[in-house]
Design an enzyme around this catalytic site. Structure first.
Site, short mmCIF file in Angstrom:
data_model
loop_
_atom_site.label_atom_id
_atom_site.label_comp_id
_atom_site.label_asym_id
_atom_site.label_seq_id
_atom_site.Cartn_x
_atom_site.Cartn_y
_atom_site.Cartn_z
CG ASP A 37 -5.88 -3.41 -2.44
OD1 ASP A 37 -5.66 -3.08 -0.98
OD2 ASP A 37 -6.12 -4.84 -2.42
CG ASP B 1 -8.27 -0.09 9.88
OD1 ASP B 1 -9.37 0.69 10.61
OD2 ASP B 1 -8.73 -0.72 9.09
CG PHE C 59 -12.52 -0.50 2.32
CD1 PHE C 59 -12.17 -0.92 3.23
CD2 PHE C 59 -12.37 -0.35 1.20
CE1 PHE C 59 -10.74 -1.62 2.19
CE2 PHE C 59 -12.30 -0.57 0.09
CZ PHE C 59 -10.70 -2.24 1.09
N GLY D 138 0.89 -0.81 0.34
CA GLY D 138 0.19 0.37 -0.12
C GLY D 138 0.90 0.89 -0.32
CG ASP E 204 -1.19 1.56 2.63
OD1 ASP E 204 -0.61 1.64 4.06
OD2 ASP E 204 -1.74 0.87 2.09
NE ARG F 63 -2.13 -2.92 -4.36
CZ ARG F 63 -2.49 -2.89 -2.89
NH1 ARG F 63 -2.17 -2.02 -1.89
NH2 ARG F 63 -2.31 -4.11 -2.53
P1 IMP Z 1 -3.80 -2.21 10.43
O1 IMP Z 1 -3.50 -3.23 10.65
O2 IMP Z 1 -5.88 -2.61 10.96
O3 IMP Z 1 -3.71 -0.59 10.54
O4 IMP Z 1 -4.34 -2.12 8.53
C1 IMP Z 1 -3.47 -2.19 8.45
C2 IMP Z 1 -3.23 -2.80 7.14
O5 IMP Z 1 -4.51 -2.69 6.47
C3 IMP Z 1 -2.76 -1.19 6.40
O6 IMP Z 1 -1.18 -1.25 5.84
C4 IMP Z 1 -3.93 -1.04 5.08
O7 IMP Z 1 -3.01 -2.05 3.96
C5 IMP Z 1 -5.16 -1.87 5.05
N1 IMP Z 1 -6.54 -0.60 5.36
C6 IMP Z 1 -7.13 -0.52 5.94
N2 IMP Z 1 -8.15 0.27 6.38
C7 IMP Z 1 -7.73 -0.13 5.11
C8 IMP Z 1 -8.78 0.89 4.12
O8 IMP Z 1 -9.36 1.71 3.77
N3 IMP Z 1 -8.23 0.13 2.35
C9 IMP Z 1 -8.17 -0.67 2.39
N4 IMP Z 1 -6.76 -1.03 2.17
C10 IMP Z 1 -6.61 -0.81 4.31
MG MG Z 2 -0.41 -1.95 3.82
#
Ligand code: IMP
Ligand code: MG
Length: 215
Positions: free
Chosen positions: A199, A143, A192, A85, A140, A205
């Protein structure tokens, strides 16, 4: 008599022009010649609406780079981009860095569809010896923070001198961790998003702006 005829004619003329102008604006909006037109796109089975324009992203990245250049002045830094990402964000930000800097990438795959699985499945590509270095992680989006948690754990094991996080997007309402996210491009709602590296099942992307899911 003459005056009232003139007034009526004037009024009709004005209404006619106003109507032309009204239809022109609708036409401009529909045909896309008006810049304020709301852009939408379809990826696989879902519809997305433009949320952050590519111009706004470029401007913000320039500001973030300036901040990092100030904070790390005179230091030797290594940027760690998280694939896939962060590849566009990392490239655009890195071009604006005027420090003695290097960049490397690792890959973590934790996401399927539109909801985080919460568990990181894959971690590959630790080629660089980063012991004793100042590291800036490039994400990127942050979350839940699970991915970041894992990366920070790995960096501690590798005994780096210091870690800071730079992310283009941050979802504060989804974040479950305590460590600070140091450089944030945009704080966004817990929805989202796709585009600019992010993506939906591998697609989207290449969109230059960030788009949010239309529910
Ligand atoms: P986390 O581990 O939950 O913080 O998520 C991190 C990863 O999940 C990011 O690096 C993204 O690749 C993916 N991600 C989280 N939210 C989104 C979104 O809204 N759209 C697309 N990818 C996401
Ligand atoms: Mg990512």
């Amino acid at each position: 008599m003459l005056t009232s005829a003139f007034i009526i004619k004037f009024k009709l003329n004005f209404a006619y022009r106003a109507k032309i102008s009204y239809y022109f604006h609708i036409f401009a909006a529909v045909s896309g010649s008006n810049k304020s037109v709301m852009r939408e796109t379809v990826i696989l089975d879902k519809k997305f609406r433009e949320m952050i324009t590519s111009e706004a992203i470029s401007k913000r990245i320039e500001e973030m780079a300036a901040e990092i250049n100030r904070d790390y002045k005179g230091k030797d830094v290594i940027f760690l981009g998280i694939l896939n990402g962060a590849f566009l964000f990392a490239a655009d930000l890195f071009k604006k860095i005027d420090l003695k800097a290097r960049i490397t990438f690792v890959k973590l795959a934790s996401y399927q569809g539109t909801r985080s699985t919460g568990s990181v499945k894959e971690l590959i590509g630790w080629n660089e010896d980063i012991k004793g270095l100042e590291v800036i992680v490039l994400e990127d989006i942050v979350d839940t923070g699970h991915t970041l948690d894992l990366i920070i754990g790995e960096l501690k094991v590798r005994k780096v001198a210091g870690v800071k996080i730079a992310t283009l997007l941050f979802k504060p309402d989804a974040y479950k961790k305590n460590f600070p996210v140091d450089y944030v491009g945009f704080r966004i709602p817990n929805d989202f998003v796709v585009g600019y590296g992010l993506d939906y099942d591998g697609y989207g992307r290449n969109l230059p702006s960030v788009y949010t899911l239309v529910k």
